[in-house]
Design a protein around this motif. Structure first.
Motif, PDB file in Angstrom:
ATOM      1  N   ASP A 262      44.532  10.069 -12.851  1.00 59.35           N
ATOM      2  CA  ASP A 262      45.621  11.040 -12.767  1.00 59.35           C
ATOM      3  C   ASP A 262      46.519  10.748 -11.573  1.00 59.35           C
ATOM      4  OD1 ASP A 262      44.650  12.373 -14.979  1.00 59.35           O
ATOM      5  OD2 ASP A 262      43.475  13.794 -13.797  1.00 59.35           O
ATOM      6  N   ALA A 263      45.919  10.358 -10.479  1.00 62.48           N
ATOM      7  CA  ALA A 263      46.701  10.047  -9.284  1.00 62.48           C
ATOM      8  C   ALA A 263      47.614   8.848  -9.522  1.00 62.48           C
ATOM      9  CB  ALA A 263      45.772   9.775  -8.103  1.00 62.48           C
ATOM     10  N   GLU A 264      47.098   7.840 -10.219  1.00 62.43           N
ATOM     11  CA  GLU A 264      47.908   6.656 -10.509  1.00 62.43           C
ATOM     12  C   GLU A 264      49.061   7.001 -11.439  1.00 62.43           C
ATOM     13  OE1 GLU A 264      49.087   2.807  -9.992  1.00 62.43           O
ATOM     14  OE2 GLU A 264      47.477   3.893  -8.973  1.00 62.43           O
ATOM     15  N   ASP A 265      48.798   7.820 -12.477  1.00 61.56           N
ATOM     16  CA  ASP A 265      49.871   8.247 -13.386  1.00 61.56           C
ATOM     17  C   ASP A 265      50.938   9.027 -12.637  1.00 61.56           C
ATOM     18  OD1 ASP A 265      48.636   7.069 -15.542  1.00 61.56           O
ATOM     19  OD2 ASP A 265      47.602   8.914 -16.178  1.00 61.56           O
ATOM     20  N   ALA A 266      50.496   9.898 -11.717  1.00 63.48           N
ATOM     21  CA  ALA A 266      51.446  10.724 -10.974  1.00 63.48           C
ATOM     22  C   ALA A 266      52.331   9.877 -10.067  1.00 63.48           C
ATOM     23  CB  ALA A 266      50.687  11.764 -10.153  1.00 63.48           C
ATOM     24  N   ARG A 267      51.766   8.853  -9.470  1.00 63.59           N
ATOM     25  CA  ARG A 267      52.567   7.994  -8.579  1.00 63.59           C
ATOM     26  C   ARG A 267      53.686   7.317  -9.360  1.00 63.59           C
ATOM     27  NH1 ARG A 267      47.262   6.304  -6.927  1.00 63.59           N
ATOM     28  NH2 ARG A 267      46.628   7.441  -5.030  1.00 63.59           N
ATOM     29  N   HIS A 268      53.396   6.892 -10.582  1.00 68.99           N
ATOM     30  CA  HIS A 268      54.423   6.230 -11.399  1.00 68.99           C
ATOM     31  C   HIS A 268      55.471   7.228 -11.874  1.00 68.99           C
ATOM     32  CE1 HIS A 268      52.515   2.328 -11.398  1.00 68.99           C
ATOM     33  NE2 HIS A 268      51.377   2.829 -11.864  1.00 68.99           N
ATOM     34  N   ALA A 269      55.051   8.461 -12.154  1.00 69.76           N
ATOM     35  CA  ALA A 269      55.980   9.460 -12.672  1.00 69.76           C
ATOM     36  C   ALA A 269      56.811  10.107 -11.578  1.00 69.76           C
ATOM     37  CB  ALA A 269      55.212  10.546 -13.436  1.00 69.76           C
ATOM     38  N   ASP A 270      56.304  10.069 -10.347  1.00 69.71           N
ATOM     39  CA  ASP A 270      56.972  10.763  -9.240  1.00 69.71           C
ATOM     40  C   ASP A 270      58.058   9.889  -8.644  1.00 69.71           C
ATOM     41  OD1 ASP A 270      57.534  12.714  -7.392  1.00 69.71           O
ATOM     42  OD2 ASP A 270      55.972  12.085  -5.993  1.00 69.71           O
ATOM     43  N   GLY A 272      61.488  11.001  -8.560  1.00 66.30           N
ATOM     44  CA  GLY A 272      62.662  11.860  -8.481  1.00 66.30           C
ATOM     45  C   GLY A 272      63.348  11.760  -7.130  1.00 66.30           C
ATOM     46  N   PRO A 273      64.332  12.644  -6.907  1.00 67.51           N
ATOM     47  CA  PRO A 273      65.090  12.604  -5.648  1.00 67.51           C
ATOM     48  C   PRO A 273      64.302  13.098  -4.438  1.00 67.51           C
ATOM     49  CG  PRO A 273      65.750  14.490  -6.989  1.00 67.51           C
ATOM     50  CD  PRO A 273      64.826  13.674  -7.832  1.00 67.51           C
ATOM     51  N   GLU A 274      63.226  13.849  -4.676  1.00 67.68           N
ATOM     52  CA  GLU A 274      62.450  14.375  -3.557  1.00 67.68           C
ATOM     53  C   GLU A 274      61.585  13.275  -2.943  1.00 67.68           C
ATOM     54  OE1 GLU A 274      63.175  17.369  -2.650  1.00 67.68           O
ATOM     55  OE2 GLU A 274      64.480  17.540  -4.388  1.00 67.68           O
ATOM     56  N   PRO A 275      61.218  13.437  -1.660  1.00 64.86           N
ATOM     57  CA  PRO A 275      60.323  12.437  -1.025  1.00 64.86           C
ATOM     58  C   PRO A 275      59.024  12.283  -1.800  1.00 64.86           C
ATOM     59  CG  PRO A 275      61.264  13.922   0.613  1.00 64.86           C
ATOM     60  CD  PRO A 275      61.647  14.475  -0.721  1.00 64.86           C
ATOM     61  N   ALA A 276      58.547  11.053  -1.881  1.00 63.78           N
ATOM     62  CA  ALA A 276      57.331  10.782  -2.646  1.00 63.78           C
ATOM     63  C   ALA A 276      56.130  11.470  -2.008  1.00 63.78           C
ATOM     64  CB  ALA A 276      57.097   9.269  -2.718  1.00 63.78           C
ATOM     65  N   LEU A 277      55.211  11.890  -2.863  1.00 64.12           N
ATOM     66  CA  LEU A 277      53.994  12.554  -2.412  1.00 64.12           C
ATOM     67  C   LEU A 277      52.826  11.578  -2.397  1.00 64.12           C
ATOM     68  CD1 LEU A 277      54.191  15.879  -4.493  1.00 64.12           C
ATOM     69  CD2 LEU A 277      54.818  15.566  -2.097  1.00 64.12           C
ATOM     70  N   ALA A 278      51.868  11.857  -1.554  1.00 55.99           N
ATOM     71  CA  ALA A 278      50.590  11.142  -1.606  1.00 55.99           C
ATOM     72  C   ALA A 278      49.706  11.878  -2.602  1.00 55.99           C
ATOM     73  CB  ALA A 278      49.943  11.131  -0.228  1.00 55.99           C
ATOM     74  N   TRP A 279      49.295  11.195  -3.649  1.00 50.06           N
ATOM     75  CA  TRP A 279      48.519  11.827  -4.724  1.00 50.06           C
ATOM     76  C   TRP A 279      47.041  11.552  -4.487  1.00 50.06           C
ATOM     77  CZ3 TRP A 279      50.987  14.950  -8.168  1.00 50.06           C
ATOM     78  CH2 TRP A 279      52.380  14.869  -8.190  1.00 50.06           C
ATOM     79  N   ILE A 280      46.276  12.612  -4.257  1.00 48.59           N
ATOM     80  CA  ILE A 280      44.878  12.494  -3.857  1.00 48.59           C
ATOM     81  C   ILE A 280      43.975  13.014  -4.963  1.00 48.59           C
ATOM     82  CG2 ILE A 280      43.165  13.114  -2.110  1.00 48.59           C
ATOM     83  CD1 ILE A 280      45.492  11.467  -1.052  1.00 48.59           C
ATOM     84  N   PRO A 281      43.022  12.204  -5.453  1.00 50.06           N
ATOM     85  CA  PRO A 281      42.078  12.706  -6.463  1.00 50.06           C
ATOM     86  C   PRO A 281      41.023  13.611  -5.837  1.00 50.06           C
ATOM     87  CG  PRO A 281      41.583  10.424  -5.937  1.00 50.06           C
ATOM     88  CD  PRO A 281      42.835  10.772  -5.190  1.00 50.06           C
ATOM     89  N   VAL A 282      40.699  14.676  -6.538  1.00 50.01           N
ATOM     90  CA  VAL A 282      39.671  15.616  -6.069  1.00 50.01           C
ATOM     91  C   VAL A 282      38.280  15.048  -6.310  1.00 50.01           C
ATOM     92  CG1 VAL A 282      38.668  17.903  -6.469  1.00 50.01           C
ATOM     93  CG2 VAL A 282      41.147  17.618  -6.364  1.00 50.01           C
ATOM     94  N   GLN A 283      38.118  14.305  -7.386  1.00 45.85           N
ATOM     95  CA  GLN A 283      36.816  13.721  -7.697  1.00 45.85           C
ATOM     96  C   GLN A 283      36.654  12.429  -6.908  1.00 45.85           C
ATOM     97  OE1 GLN A 283      36.423  13.447 -11.979  1.00 45.85           O
ATOM     98  NE2 GLN A 283      37.166  15.543 -12.288  1.00 45.85           N
ATOM     99  N   GLN A 284      36.120  12.577  -5.704  1.00 47.18           N
ATOM    100  CA  GLN A 284      35.936  11.447  -4.800  1.00 47.18           C
ATOM    101  C   GLN A 284      34.637  10.720  -5.135  1.00 47.18           C
ATOM    102  OE1 GLN A 284      37.909  10.284  -2.156  1.00 47.18           O
ATOM    103  NE2 GLN A 284      39.506  11.687  -2.931  1.00 47.18           N
ATOM    104  N   PRO A 285      34.590   9.429  -4.910  1.00 46.08           N
ATOM    105  CA  PRO A 285      33.354   8.673  -5.187  1.00 46.08           C
ATOM    106  C   PRO A 285      32.222   9.119  -4.278  1.00 46.08           C
ATOM    107  CG  PRO A 285      34.929   7.315  -4.005  1.00 46.08           C
ATOM    108  CD  PRO A 285      35.668   8.566  -4.399  1.00 46.08           C
TER     109      PRO A 285
END
Length: 736
Positions: A262-270, A272-285
């Motif tokens: 999900d984090a990888e998909d969000a990085r590609h979709a994000d 827009g004009p707003e500053p990019a976000l750091a997308w962090i997965p909740v399910q950590q290894p």
């Protein structure tokens, strides 16, 4: 824990003073009884059980728990296979509880000032009070989690998630939750500094709980939002527009999602004009290094989250909610409802909404209770999942907006209701939108065979600016349903009247929760008003928040308001023991009220015997011929005028071209042109009788009336959509 053959979740174990676990109870046979309705007794609070001489593990005369003693013959046996050492709450049948038709009590007294008929032998008038109990005393939510994870309940289920069919899809103990929270904290600290904002969207299962608490644990400011659809993020939808507005307003640096994919998909979709976000997965290894909480996580004055308002009368604004606000508000709710370690909160409410977040996440942590949750879509698709989850627990607090109770009646057939046992539902809170007496009556009557009683309803009032709760009905006491003269209400006076077409039926929303003061004020003069006079509702409470994020002008208007003059009826309470003069008492009252800091809610209402009755929104008020009319009153009149509009949503507003007129749009599932023509005419005539002005009525399809994320009607948006031709009527009628 054992699992039941049905596949639904098991009842959670109960905490006791001992760590020993009692083995499963042996199977027992049942003696058939004649088929008859047996009135059930409410699950008793500790104080009530004490008066009855019942210990928490008391048994009925048959030696079984109350649930089994009251079960109708032929019902499926729904007890869990395994029980914990602590016995559930039990209550004996009370003598003299008639099985007559379910009804709401139109009492002329404040809730708690007298005793309902079924408890007269065990309660006294003075006992209808809020009872603080020995419960977690942590000052922040993170400290509450740490306290629970280190206590005797560390390995007992805290949060349980259910799937679409009611099956258990996730469960976390306090210790397990803390372990996951610490892992996500480490990932957040790598991209964000304490005090920065992080987007916490609605996530599946128990991922939201982890994400929200990890944000607080890391010293960040959580920003709950609806679920993100990262693969289609740039589609022009209301939800994506709302998210972009929130991002522009609070400038978050990170967002949490469930998985690394999900984090990888969000990085590609994000992009827009707003500053990019750091997308962090909740399910950590597994094996990620755990980190301690930030200093802000234990600071009650630190900001915990930005709760964006639903936007029913304007654009969403970020309410600044501190750790102290969260804890104080939900402790007050805990004390009002006597919620403790024997209670289970059962919820389907969205966690990005204040009602879902506070009751589903905060309340269990500050009270020692457990919580069972499901997706909102699960409830809407099959309300039986919610009711069966309630049935599976021993002492239940469950909150929902008014429409949810109506949906249960509409979607669950009568034969299915008889197979649901709601005997352990002790508090059914009703809020987030106007509470209708007709809804309460329908639900109580429909589920009477399920052992639901109308006294379980606890209507309430609250808003994000006060964290959540402001007033709530005393549990297990009748809900005040009263009639007031329609003409007098238009003049700002609540004059009691007999039920008739010329009266308005209103439901009391309870008295102020502990530590909270509610005052009805003239919005122009800021002078407090006497009882039964309509004015703006002002609130002074520990839950009052710090303002709107980045909006000092609106903060100054809404927060920190001061009353001019003393509060009517409080002079006596300020008389000193030295027998001070009347004039001195009045001066003390004025001084106390001047020192108090209030939140201006923008809602209109009045007090009657200490009970709050809400009449509408100040911004939605219709002023016609110099008199005030409340849109929800006209909407109710229109919906009750024809069966095609029964139990539907409506919106009323003054058309721009008709200053003294009103337009009403009503949803319907009807498609027959002749029936629709008859329906809009009937609705138009009914509304025209209620106010002296031109009336236009439009019928539209279901789910066309614009609503907020919490289900409130967005009347201004409806007016704009109708003017722009975006709402296409199926039929219309006008008195012009």
């Amino acid at each position: 824990m054992g699992s039941r053959a049905s596949g639904r979740h098991t009842r959670r174990p109960r905490q006791t003073g001992s760590s020993a676990v009692r083995p499963p109870k042996r199977a027992r046979t049942r003696t058939p009884r004649p088929h008859r309705h047996v009135p059930r007794a409410h699950p008793a609070g500790r104080a009530e059980r004490h008066l009855r001489g019942l210990a928490p593990g008391a048994r009925t005369q048959h030696g079984h728990g109350r649930r089994d003693a009251l079960r109708l013959p032929g019902r499926p046996h729904r007890r869990c296979d395994h029980r914990h050492a602590a016995e559930p709450r039990r209550a004996r049948l009370l003598d003299g509880d008639p099985p007559g038709p379910a009804r709401l009590h139109p009492v002329a007294r404040p809730r708690g000032s007298s005793t309902p008929h079924r408890l007269k032998t065990v309660l006294k008038e003075s006992e209808a009070v809020d009872r603080p109990t020995a419960q977690p005393q942590a000052e922040t939510l993170v400290d509450a989690l740490l306290e629970r994870a280190r206590g005797s309940a560390a390995d007992l289920p805290l949060f349980t998630a259910l799937g679409a069919d009611g099956e258990q899809i996730g469960q976390l103990t306090a210790a397990g939750l803390l372990e996951r929270v610490r892992a996500v904290t480490g990932a957040l600290r790598a991209v964000a500094a304490p005090g920065e904002r992080v987007i916490v969207p609605a996530l599946p299962g128990l991922d939201f709980h982890v994400a929200f608490l990890a944000s607080l644990h890391a010293g960040l400011i959580a920003v709950p939002v609806p679920a993100l659809h990262t693969r289609a993020q740039h589609r022009a939808t209301v939800r994506s527009d709302r998210l972009m507005s929130i991002r522009r307003d609070c400038a978050p640096v990170a967002a949490l999602v469930s998985t690394a994919e999900d984090a990888e998909d969000a990085r590609h979709a994000d992009a827009g004009p707003e500053p990019a976000l750091a997308w962090i997965p909740v399910q950590q290894p597994a094996g990620v290094e755990a980190v301690p909480p930030a200093a802000a996580a234990s600071d009650p004055t630190a900001t915990a989250l930005l709760q964006y308002t639903s936007g029913s009368t304007g654009d969403p604004r970020g309410v600044i909610v501190s750790h102290a606000n969260l804890v104080a508000n939900q402790r007050a709710l805990r004390d009002r409802c006597e919620i403790d370690s024997e209670t289970t909160v059962v919820t389907w409410l969205p966690f990005f909404h204040d009602m879902g977040l506070c009751t589903g996440v905060v309340l269990p942590l500050v009270s020692g209770a457990a919580a069972v949750s499901m997706e909102p879509a699960t409830f809407v698709s099959d309300p039986r999942v919610w009711l069966r989850a309630i049935e599976a627990e021993d002492d239940v607090f469950a909150a929902a907006p008014d429409f949810a109770y109506d949906l249960c009646v509409q979607r669950i057939p009568e034969a299915e209701r008889a197979r649901i046992d709601l005997a352990t539902w002790r508090v059914a809170a009703n809020g987030a939108e106007p509470v209708r007496a007709a809804t309460l009556r329908r639900f109580a009557e429909a589920f009477r065979r399920s052992f639901f009683r109308e006294e379980v309803f606890s209507p309430g009032y609250g808003l994000a600016e006060c964290t959540l709760s402001v007033t709530l009905g005393q549990p297990l006491f009748p809900t005040p349903v009263r009639h007031y003269d329609r003409t007098a209400l238009a003049e700002g006076k609540a004059a009691p009247a007999a039920p008739s077409p010329d009266s308005v039926e209103l439901v009391g929303c309870g008295t102020a929760i502990p530590g909270t003061q509610v005052c009805v004020v003239d919005p122009e003069t800021r002078h407090p008003l006497a009882e039964r006079v309509v004015g703006e509702i002002w609130v002074d409470a520990p839950g009052n928040c710090g303002g709107y994020w980045g909006n000092e002008a609106e903060t100054a208007k809404v927060f920190g308001a001061r009353i001019e003059g003393g509060i009517p009826g409080t002079e006596e309470s300020y008389e000193g023991s030295d027998g001070g003069t009347r004039e001195g008492s009045r001066e003390a009252s004025r001084e106390a009220s001047r020192e108090a800091s209030y939140v201006r809610t923008g809602d209109l209402g009045f007090l009657d015997g200490g009970e709050l009755f809400v009449t509408g929104r100040l911004k939605d008020l219709l002023i016609i011929g110099g008199e005030n009319y409340f849109p929800q009153d006209l909407e109710a009149v229109a919906c009750s005028a024809h069966e095609a509009f029964a139990h539907q949503r409506a919106a009323a507003w003054p058309p721009a071209e008709e200053r003294d007129g009103v337009a009403v749009v009503i949803e319907t599932g009807e498609r027959d042109p002749e029936v629709l023509a008859e329906a809009v005419r009937a609705a138009g005539i009914a509304v025209a009788k209620a106010l002296p002005a031109p009336v236009s009525v439009f019928a539209v399809g279901r789910n066309k009336v614009s609503r907020t994320t919490s289900g409130k009607i967005r009347r201004r948006a409806c007016a704009q959509q109708m003017a722009a031709g975006q709402l296409r009527p199926l039929a219309q009628w006008s008195s012009r």
